[in-house]
Design an enzyme around this catalytic site. Structure first.
Site, PDB file in Angstrom:
ATOM      1  N   ASN A 111       0.816  -1.219   0.000  1.00  0.00           N
ATOM      2  CA  ASN A 111       0.000   0.000   0.000  1.00  0.00           C
ATOM      3  C   ASN A 111       0.851   1.272   0.000  1.00  0.00           C
ATOM      4  O   ASN A 111       0.592   2.200  -0.775  1.00  0.00           O
ATOM      5  CB  ASN A 111      -0.941  -0.007   1.211  1.00  0.00           C
ATOM      6  N   HIS A 157     -18.675  35.245 -30.571  1.00  0.00           N
ATOM      7  CA  HIS A 157     -19.832  34.496 -31.103  1.00  0.00           C
ATOM      8  C   HIS A 157     -19.548  33.942 -32.509  1.00  0.00           C
ATOM      9  O   HIS A 157     -20.473  33.705 -33.279  1.00  0.00           O
ATOM     10  CB  HIS A 157     -21.109  35.353 -31.157  1.00  0.00           C
ATOM     11  N   SER A 278      -9.717  12.035 -49.028  1.00  0.00           N
ATOM     12  CA  SER A 278     -10.951  11.276 -48.882  1.00  0.00           C
ATOM     13  C   SER A 278     -10.923  10.116 -49.868  1.00  0.00           C
ATOM     14  O   SER A 278     -10.411  10.248 -50.979  1.00  0.00           O
ATOM     15  CB  SER A 278     -12.146  12.188 -49.180  1.00  0.00           C
ATOM     16  N   LYS A 284     -10.742  16.426 -51.809  1.00  0.00           N
ATOM     17  CA  LYS A 284     -10.651  16.710 -50.388  1.00  0.00           C
ATOM     18  C   LYS A 284      -9.250  16.689 -49.807  1.00  0.00           C
ATOM     19  O   LYS A 284      -8.393  15.926 -50.222  1.00  0.00           O
ATOM     20  CB  LYS A 284     -11.503  15.687 -49.607  1.00  0.00           C
ATOM     21  N   GLU A 291      -8.623  17.293 -36.031  1.00  0.00           N
ATOM     22  CA  GLU A 291      -9.883  16.714 -35.557  1.00  0.00           C
ATOM     23  C   GLU A 291      -9.635  15.710 -34.434  1.00  0.00           C
ATOM     24  O   GLU A 291     -10.396  15.630 -33.463  1.00  0.00           O
ATOM     25  CB  GLU A 291     -10.609  16.029 -36.716  1.00  0.00           C
TER      26      GLU A 291
END
Ligand code: ARG
Length: 465
Positions: A111, A157, A278, A284, A291
């Site tokens: 422990n 925003h 892609s 792409k 990400e």
């Protein structure tokens, strides 16, 4: 067969399922180095105190040196049947040096042993991460300096607010990562107390010297309460909490990269090094690394929630529940290292598209505040009134389908006859950015000074916190 390590009072061995749920060797083998180091300090102290003989201590030391090598070279004979790293080291030690090995565990429990090993591991992890975050700051500061006068839109925003400089935007992250380092440094200070010698939980009747093991293992002091020493995992929670905030910061940067990189924004380019194609859409180029950094914050936060939930309502002192602490921390450390490397790579790789950023900064009446500030300063009009006058100018520009600076003087004087042609000087995005020289503001002159200050504050040998 009963366990040699704790099987004295058992007559049969554990079931296969018992073994499977109990065994931690698969992950706690990462504590090998710390376990050896802690054991050396313990054995040395036991001999110093006359609890074991010098000969036994020397034999233990020899065996542990050999084990250290085996661990480093990858030829340590790990045995799943021995549950965890602590019992693996001890059993192999005894196989190497004979009965002296069996004396190592005098006045020690797994422990206090695991708590000590794990603290040392987390401490080293913090030092490694501090170094890596510092390198990331270095890259960001360099980019910021190179882009001290690269104008881009600043958003609130995600709507265009005021023109800022790209350098200023990047330095915001340097500050965030600086606080992350500060949080890890704080956690390190608190964790640097040594549990060794707490025994199973109540201390020991042997005349041990906890000061000496604590200082031998580079801890500031022994932990004051033996029950706290074996049951506390605050240090792991604090590590995960600091890690979570760091992961959130990286995810915010990653998200910005994703947005900036999208053709609609087109603010930055990333090379083949950090993008993928892609399988179906030939045109792409996807910012997968960004990400994934954005997404991996989920695991880190999940690990914090997981361990908080494990610890919640656990009675003192040690319970086996606490064995769940390690995978959370190890996994988070690995994730952070990967994400830091990817973030650093992308920060280095990204190239701003300056024309595109400036053109975008001109959109959305981004110099409306500058318009209002001019009216306030030059016409000595209260800001609230200037705000209203500017609002009318924006409305007019909107109806004419032009930007503020494209209105004519006659247009403006139709709103307020006191306005003069001088106002057009503050309506360019470059002038708007350059005018914000208040401390911490976005002006290129500030950004250069702040980059230099950040260099001194964060990149020296010691974090100036
Ligand atoms: N493998 C255990 C852990 O990581 C070590 C401590 C075991 N202690 C005990 N009393 N069973 O927590």
């Amino acid at each position: 067969m009963t366990s040699k390590m704790w099987g004295g009072r058992f007559s049969a061995g554990p079931s296969a399922i018992m073994n499977e749920i109990n065994v931690s060797l698969g992950f706690d083998r990462r504590l090998g180095k710390q376990d050896v180091r802690g054991s050396m300090a313990h054995a040395e102290m036991l001999a110093e105190q006359g609890i074991i003989s010098k000969e036994d201590s020397a034999a233990i030391k020899q065996g542990l040196i050999r084990i250290e090598l085996e661990l480093a070279n990858g030829n340590f004979p790990f045995k799943q049947a021995l549950e965890d790293i602590h019992m693996n080291v001890e059993q192999h030690l005894t196989a190497l040096v004979g009965p002296a090995g069996g004396r190592l565990h005098t006045a020690r429990s797994r422990n206090d042993q695991v708590a000590t090993d794990f603290r040392m591991w987390v401490r080293a992890a913090i030092d490694t991460l501090d170094d890596e975050i510092k390198k990331l700051q270095d890259v960001l500061i360099g980019k910021a300096e190179a882009n001290a006068d690269t104008v881009m839109p600043g958003f609130t925003h995600l709507q265009v607010g005021q023109p800022v400089t790209f350098g200023h935007h990047l330095l915001a992250y340097v500050e965030m990562f600086g606080r992350d380092r500060g949080r890890f440094a704080d956690a390190r200070r608190r964790l640097n107390e040594c549990p060794l010698g707490a025994g199973a939980m109540a201390g020991t009747s042997f005349p041990i010297d906890r000061q000496s093991t604590a200082s031998n293992l580079d801890f500031d002091r022994p932990m004051a309460n033996s029950m706290d020493a074996v049951s506390d995992r605050d240090f792991a929670l604090e590590f995960l909490a600091a890690a979570s905030i760091l992961a959130v910061h990286m995810s915010r940067f990653a998200e910005e990269l994703v947005v900036w990189f999208s053709p609609q924004f087109g603010f930055v380019t990333l090379t083949d090094a950090f993008t993928t194609g892609s399988s179906m859409m030939p045109q792409k180029r996807n910012p997968d690394a960004a990400e994934l950094v954005r997404a991996k914050s989920g695991r880190v936060i999940g690990a914090l929630m997981g361990l908080l939930t494990v610890m919640k309502a656990l009675p003192l002192t040690y319970s086996k529940d606490m064995q769940e602490d390690k995978e959370a921390v190890f996994g988070v450390f690995d994730t952070l290292e990967l994400c830091l490397a990817a973030t650093m790579g992308m920060a280095d790789d990204m190239q701003p598209n300056k024309e595109r950023m400036a053109a975008s900064a001109r959109l959305g009446y981004s110099t409306a505040t500058d318009f209002a500030d001019w009216v306030t300063q030059k016409l000595n009009v209260p800001f609230r009134e200037s705000h209203h006058i500017t609002g009318q100018a924006v409305k007019l520009a909107e109806s004419k389908g032009v930007e503020l600076r494209e209105l004519t003087l006659a247009d403006l004087q139709g709103i307020d006859e006191r306005i003069t042609a001088d106002i057009f000087n503050v309506l360019t995005v470059e002038a708007a950015a350059a005018s914000r020289t208040s401390y911490g503001g976005t002006a290129p002159s500030n950004v250069r000074a702040q980059a230099q200050a950040a260099r001194e504050r964060y990149l020296g040998s010691k974090l100036k916190w």
